[in-house]
Scaffold this active site. Structure first.
Site, PDB file in Angstrom:
ATOM      1  N   HIS A 161      36.856  52.101  39.179  1.00  0.00           N
ATOM      2  CA  HIS A 161      37.964  51.164  38.976  1.00  0.00           C
ATOM      3  C   HIS A 161      39.114  51.816  38.180  1.00  0.00           C
ATOM      4  CE1 HIS A 161      40.242  47.546  38.178  1.00  0.00           C
ATOM      5  NE2 HIS A 161      40.139  47.782  36.873  1.00  0.00           N
ATOM      6  N   HIS A 221      47.106  47.965  39.475  1.00  0.00           N
ATOM      7  CA  HIS A 221      45.902  47.342  40.036  1.00  0.00           C
ATOM      8  C   HIS A 221      46.055  46.971  41.510  1.00  0.00           C
ATOM      9  CE1 HIS A 221      44.629  47.303  35.897  1.00  0.00           C
ATOM     10  NE2 HIS A 221      43.518  46.670  36.172  1.00  0.00           N
ATOM     11  N   GLU A 225      47.336  33.676  32.119  1.00  0.00           N
ATOM     12  CA  GLU A 225      48.117  34.403  33.133  1.00  0.00           C
ATOM     13  C   GLU A 225      48.996  33.468  33.965  1.00  0.00           C
ATOM     14  OE1 GLU A 225      45.790  37.677  34.711  1.00  0.00           O
ATOM     15  OE2 GLU A 225      47.058  37.751  36.487  1.00  0.00           O
ATOM     16  N   GLU A 230      43.362  52.977  31.563  1.00  0.00           N
ATOM     17  CA  GLU A 230      43.801  51.675  31.024  1.00  0.00           C
ATOM     18  C   GLU A 230      44.543  51.863  29.689  1.00  0.00           C
ATOM     19  OE1 GLU A 230      43.484  48.737  32.602  1.00  0.00           O
ATOM     20  OE2 GLU A 230      41.816  48.962  34.005  1.00  0.00           O
ATOM     21  N   ARG A 239      27.577  23.829  28.437  1.00  0.00           N
ATOM     22  CA  ARG A 239      29.022  23.677  28.680  1.00  0.00           C
ATOM     23  C   ARG A 239      29.868  24.605  27.795  1.00  0.00           C
ATOM     24  NH1 ARG A 239      28.148  17.878  29.279  1.00  0.00           N
ATOM     25  NH2 ARG A 239      27.837  17.523  31.502  1.00  0.00           N
ATOM     26  N   HIS A 243      43.513  48.479  43.781  1.00  0.00           N
ATOM     27  CA  HIS A 243      42.558  47.589  44.444  1.00  0.00           C
ATOM     28  C   HIS A 243      42.443  47.943  45.937  1.00  0.00           C
ATOM     29  CE1 HIS A 243      40.506  43.767  45.321  1.00  0.00           C
ATOM     30  NE2 HIS A 243      41.216  43.792  46.427  1.00  0.00           N
ATOM     31  N   LYS A 271      47.108  44.593  24.051  1.00  0.00           N
ATOM     32  CA  LYS A 271      46.483  43.543  24.860  1.00  0.00           C
ATOM     33  C   LYS A 271      46.480  42.221  24.104  1.00  0.00           C
ATOM     34  CE  LYS A 271      43.166  42.114  28.091  1.00  0.00           C
ATOM     35  NZ  LYS A 271      42.146  42.399  29.059  1.00  0.00           N
ATOM     36  N   ASN A 330      48.238  44.016  35.009  1.00  0.00           N
ATOM     37  CA  ASN A 330      47.775  44.425  36.336  1.00  0.00           C
ATOM     38  C   ASN A 330      48.540  45.631  36.872  1.00  0.00           C
ATOM     39  OD1 ASN A 330      45.852  42.347  36.497  1.00  0.00           O
ATOM     40  ND2 ASN A 330      47.427  40.882  37.108  1.00  0.00           N
ATOM     41  N   ARG A 346      50.888  38.071  31.071  1.00  0.00           N
ATOM     42  CA  ARG A 346      49.575  38.718  31.205  1.00  0.00           C
ATOM     43  C   ARG A 346      49.492  39.513  32.512  1.00  0.00           C
ATOM     44  NH1 ARG A 346      43.652  36.622  29.259  1.00  0.00           N
ATOM     45  NH2 ARG A 346      42.568  38.501  29.898  1.00  0.00           N
ATOM     46  N   LYS A 399      38.621  37.096  29.861  1.00  0.00           N
ATOM     47  CA  LYS A 399      38.336  36.971  31.294  1.00  0.00           C
ATOM     48  C   LYS A 399      36.871  37.316  31.513  1.00  0.00           C
ATOM     49  CE  LYS A 399      42.734  37.800  33.612  1.00  0.00           C
ATOM     50  NZ  LYS A 399      43.520  38.724  34.476  1.00  0.00           N
TER      51      LYS A 399
HETATM   52  N1  GLY Z   1      42.336  43.160  32.749  1.00  0.00           N
HETATM   53  C1  GLY Z   1      43.451  42.340  32.901  1.00  0.00           C
HETATM   54  C2  GLY Z   1      43.462  41.143  32.023  1.00  0.00           C
HETATM   55  O1  GLY Z   1      42.623  41.011  31.141  1.00  0.00           O
HETATM   56  O2  GLY Z   1      44.302  40.293  32.188  1.00  0.00           O
END
Ligand code: GLY
Length: 368
Positions: A267, A249, A237, A185, A121, A253, A227, A246, A242, A143
């Protein structure tokens, strides 16, 4: 060494950045390990370049390492490999308070972090990112995910690492194309809310890509600090902060989907071109000056990233590309939030963008 704190409530950690850090990984991880054995997940390419040195660094501090070496590539972010990692960690008798190690790019970090989120867990993990994209983006912020038949990163969890170690030297063992894609990025952080950092990128981007270690360390530290600030303010987010990460993106995408998420467009390349398109669309909507949009395109194209759709040679129209956006995981009750710009360093979340206008814009971009 730069040390950037990531002040996530209940799960704070540091990102340490220094050239040569991989050879000292054991020393840095030792205080985070309760036993004299550690489980390390990596891929074949990273193992070929770094296993010996990393293993020796752990031996030097009295820690034996057990290695799971996975195939390299995006295909590894799968249910099958996730099960393999989880079963292997259980066979290693990893306990909840142990920290396992993810050594590699975004694929290894995302997969191993997701496995860590479910073993017992949730056990601890340390990120040792070896690509620029992973160092400035995916290893920080918690993430984790795998890809499924329904799309990329649609199954995952928020699970923060206990420590992140970023060594710019790792980039020397990678193709320049990958580092250039990761650099998109880096530029992103300047465009979001730091115009002086975008200027720094304009002046130093080429040096960074040529291997200058001081430029790399500065870029990674500035990006991670940006970040860290954003994810500490909005870890899951939910507050519209957050989401700024994007930028580029949504357009990116759609282009990645049209090119089959393949080597035709990496990417980071999609994000770079996506930021050019977000800037040009913002200018078309009268939100930002054409001059600023042109400056963004000039830097992205100037360092060798794709900066126009036409260069991709796609056989489709704007409506089809806009259609891919409807499958974006950021869709919110039938509307798609877009990141647009009022200027360099002035990104904002727009919720009222008409996809018909986006399709018409993309039609014009195909022929430009
Ligand atoms: N790569 C976008 C984020 O970590 O929110």
């Amino acid at each position: 060494m730069a040390v950037i704190p990531v002040a996530i409530a209940g799960a704070p950690y540091d990102v340490r950045i220094e050239t040569g850090l991989l050879e000292r990984a054991g020393e840095h991880c030792r205080p985070f390990l309760r036993k004299d054995r550690v489980a390390i997940v990596t891929d074949e390419n990273v193992a070929a370049s770094w296993r010996q040195k990393v293993e020796a660094s752990f031996s030097a501090v009295g820690v034996a390492s057990d290695w799971l070496i996975l195939p390299a590539g995006e295909g590894t972010k799968s249910w099958e490999q996730l099960a393999r990692v989880v079963d292997w960690l259980l066979a290693q008798e990893v306990e909840r308070k142990d920290n396992i190690i993810a050594l590699g790019g975004g694929v290894i970090g995302d997969l191993t972090g997701f496995a860590a989120s479910m073993v017992k867990r949730g056990c601890g993990f340390i990120q040792i990112p070896t690509t620029l994209l992973a160092q400035v983006d995916s290893s920080v912020g918690g993430k984790t995910a795998i890809n499924t038949a329904a799309g990329k990163n649609l199954v995952g969890a928020f699970h923060q690492p206990a420590l992140v170690l970023a060594d710019p030297l790792a980039l020397d063992t990678l193709p320049l194309r990958d580092t250039r894609a990761g650099y998109a990025e880096v530029i992103k952080y300047g465009l979001i809310d730091d115009a002086p950092f975008f200027e720094w990128c304009e002046a130093n981007g080429a040096k960074l890509l040529a291997g200058d270690s001081s430029a790399r360390e500065t870029a990674i530290a500035k990006s991670v600090a940006a970040k860290a600030r954003i994810v500490a303010a909005d870890e899951k987010e939910t507050a519209g902060i957050r989401a700024l990460l994007n930028l580029g993106h949504t357009f990116g995408h759609a282009l990645e989907a049209e090119t089959g998420f393949s080597d035709r467009l990496l990417h980071g390349e999609g994000v770079g071109l996506g930021m050019v398109l977000a800037a040009r669309f913002s200018a078309r909507q009268g939100l930002m000056s054409g001059q600023d949009a042109a400056r963004i395109g000039a830097h992205i194209g100037g360092i060798g990233l794709p900066a126009s759709i036409k260069a991709l040679g796609l056989d489709c129209n704007g409506r089809r590309l806009a259609g891919h956006m409807l499958h974006d995981k950021k869709m919110d009750a039938g509307t798609l939030p877009f990141l647009l710009m009022r200027g360099i360093g002035e990104t904002f979340l727009a919720k009222d963008v008409d996809l018909n206008e986006v399709a018409a814009f993309l039609d014009d971009e195909m022929t430009r």
